[in-house]
Design a protein around this motif. Structure first.
Motif, PDB file in Angstrom:
ATOM      1  N   TYR A  32      25.342  24.440  15.700  1.00 11.29           N
ATOM      2  CA  TYR A  32      25.859  23.269  16.197  1.00 11.29           C
ATOM      3  C   TYR A  32      26.984  22.928  15.555  1.00 11.29           C
ATOM      4  CZ  TYR A  32      21.214  22.717  18.325  1.00 11.29           C
ATOM      5  OH  TYR A  32      19.952  22.986  19.067  1.00 11.29           O
ATOM      6  N   ASP A  99      17.088  20.231   9.780  1.00 13.78           N
ATOM      7  CA  ASP A  99      16.629  18.872  10.076  1.00 13.78           C
ATOM      8  C   ASP A  99      17.936  18.063  10.247  1.00 13.78           C
ATOM      9  OD1 ASP A  99      13.968  19.140   7.996  1.00 13.78           O
ATOM     10  OD2 ASP A  99      13.946  19.203  10.375  1.00 13.78           O
ATOM     11  N   TYR A 100      18.821  18.397  11.162  1.00 14.80           N
ATOM     12  CA  TYR A 100      20.000  17.528  11.434  1.00 14.80           C
ATOM     13  C   TYR A 100      20.940  17.607  10.323  1.00 14.80           C
ATOM     14  CZ  TYR A 100      16.262  16.304  14.526  1.00 14.80           C
ATOM     15  OH  TYR A 100      14.919  16.178  15.434  1.00 14.80           O
ATOM     16  N   LYS A 101      20.892  18.586   9.328  1.00 14.79           N
ATOM     17  CA  LYS A 101      21.748  18.480   8.228  1.00 14.79           C
ATOM     18  C   LYS A 101      22.940  18.940   8.453  1.00 14.79           C
ATOM     19  CE  LYS A 101      21.900  20.070   3.364  1.00 14.79           C
ATOM     20  NZ  LYS A 101      21.406  20.837   2.323  1.00 14.79           N
ATOM     21  N   LEU A 102      24.126  18.339   8.284  1.00 16.35           N
ATOM     22  CA  LEU A 102      25.397  18.557   8.354  1.00 16.35           C
ATOM     23  C   LEU A 102      25.908  19.282   7.285  1.00 16.35           C
ATOM     24  CD1 LEU A 102      26.826  16.047  10.991  1.00 16.35           C
ATOM     25  CD2 LEU A 102      26.234  18.604  11.198  1.00 16.35           C
TER      26      LEU A 102
ATOM     27  N   TYR B  33      21.267   8.663   6.827  1.00 15.31           N
ATOM     28  CA  TYR B  33      21.939   9.761   5.599  1.00 15.31           C
ATOM     29  C   TYR B  33      22.932   8.872   4.710  1.00 15.31           C
ATOM     30  CZ  TYR B  33      21.220  12.649   9.830  1.00 15.31           C
ATOM     31  OH  TYR B  33      20.656  12.996  11.059  1.00 15.31           O
ATOM     32  N   TYR B  35      25.919  10.032   2.196  1.00 16.31           N
ATOM     33  CA  TYR B  35      26.896  10.945   1.544  1.00 16.31           C
ATOM     34  C   TYR B  35      27.756  10.582   0.576  1.00 16.31           C
ATOM     35  CZ  TYR B  35      26.032  13.419   6.227  1.00 16.31           C
ATOM     36  OH  TYR B  35      25.424  14.206   7.070  1.00 16.31           O
ATOM     37  N   LEU B  45      25.963  15.514   1.549  1.00 13.21           N
ATOM     38  CA  LEU B  45      24.739  14.780   1.682  1.00 13.21           C
ATOM     39  C   LEU B  45      24.216  14.698   0.457  1.00 13.21           C
ATOM     40  CD1 LEU B  45      22.781  13.765   3.752  1.00 13.21           C
ATOM     41  CD2 LEU B  45      21.423  15.948   3.604  1.00 13.21           C
ATOM     42  N   GLN B  48      18.769  11.994   2.787  1.00 14.12           N
ATOM     43  CA  GLN B  48      18.240  11.956   4.482  1.00 14.12           C
ATOM     44  C   GLN B  48      16.826  11.561   4.672  1.00 14.12           C
ATOM     45  OE1 GLN B  48      18.889  15.362   6.784  1.00 14.12           O
ATOM     46  NE2 GLN B  48      17.610  14.532   8.501  1.00 14.12           N
ATOM     47  N   VAL B  55      13.368  13.224   3.988  1.00 14.57           N
ATOM     48  CA  VAL B  55      13.591  14.488   4.554  1.00 14.57           C
ATOM     49  C   VAL B  55      14.363  15.464   3.591  1.00 14.57           C
ATOM     50  CG1 VAL B  55      14.393  16.009   6.415  1.00 14.57           C
ATOM     51  CG2 VAL B  55      13.621  13.767   6.903  1.00 14.57           C
ATOM     52  N   GLN B 106      26.226  12.338  14.312  1.00 16.39           N
ATOM     53  CA  GLN B 106      25.870  11.367  13.247  1.00 16.39           C
ATOM     54  C   GLN B 106      27.032  10.158  13.546  1.00 16.39           C
ATOM     55  OE1 GLN B 106      25.028  12.815   9.328  1.00 16.39           O
ATOM     56  NE2 GLN B 106      23.925  14.407   9.984  1.00 16.39           N
TER      57      GLN B 106
END
Lengths: 114, 117
Positions: A32, A99-102, B33, B35, B45, B48, B55, B106
């Motif tokens: 993604y 888990d949606y981590k960018l 999140y 950052y 990050l 989260q 998470v 996001q």
């Protein structure tokens, strides 16, 4: 592990000329991909994303990006740059199972001269 | 819709002092999140949350950083004691899980610029 490379720290173009900001990625499985823009003293603004489907995606402010799986690239383009496009651009990637981590690239500073 | 809110926008402290940042996500966004963006680098990050559960906090320096998200809405990030290398912009972002039919991107707040002297 997933990662993004933006090989150019700076891109300088004249107003009216085409603008390209390069991005390559590394991720397990289908990626993604996202582009964000950051103006001075502002947060990141979403420009466009590739999730699936057509390799050419169109986004905000006339920007588009082309997903190339064989070259693992997702370059940002604009046919005719404006002075107001001068900003910091970030490419980001996440894997399908994450888990949606960018993960973000280091950013490319675009300067469009009048 | 209202965006992600953060406060304060700027903070200057001396090393070894403590500081706290506040974030209010977009209404209905379950994922939040934090950052850290050091000058010249992309955002990294720190932590989260999904609702009020953590998470991922694998990159949070837990000896000095802490974060909480009580009631699954607002969140606070704290640094105690601060070090010079903590000087950065701290960004908060939120998103809706794709399982709800929302998109994947996001949404970011304006950030808090921290200077540690």
């Amino acid at each position: 592990a997933q990662s993004v490379a933006q090989p150019e720290d700076q891109v300088n173009v004249a107003e009216g000329n085409p603008l390209t900001v390069k991005c390559t990625y590394s991720v397990s499985g289908n990626p993604y991909l996202f582009w964000y823009v950051q103006y001075p003293n502002r947060g990141l603004q979403f420009l466009l994303k590739y999730i699936t489907g057509d390799n050419l995606v169109k986004g905000s402010y006339g920007f588009e990006a082309e997903f190339n799986k064989s070259q693992t690239s997702f370059h940002l383009k604009k046919p005719s740059a404006l002075v107001s496009d001068s900003a910091l651009y970030f490419c980001a990637v996440r894997g399908f199972s994450n888990d949606y981590k960018l993960s973000f690239g280091a950013g490319t500073t675009v300067t469009v001269r009048a | 819709e209202a965006g992600v809110a953060q406060s304060p926008r700027y903070k200057i402290i001396e090393k070894r002092q403590s500081v706290a940042f506040w974030c209010n996500p977009i209404s209905g966004h379950a994922t939040l999140y934090w950052y850290q963006q050091i000058l010249g680098q992309g955002p990294k990050l720190l932590i989260q949350f999904q609702n009020n559960g953590v998470v991922d906090d694998s990159q949070l320096p837990k000896d000095r950083f802490s974060a909480e998200r009580l009631k699954g809405v607002d969140s606070t990030l704290k640094i105690q004691p601060a070090k010079l290398e903590d000087s950065a912009v701290y960004l908060c972002a939120s998103s809706s899980p794709p399982s709800t039919g929302a998109s994947y991107e996001q949404y970011f707040g304006p950030g808090t610029r921290l200077t540690v002297t």
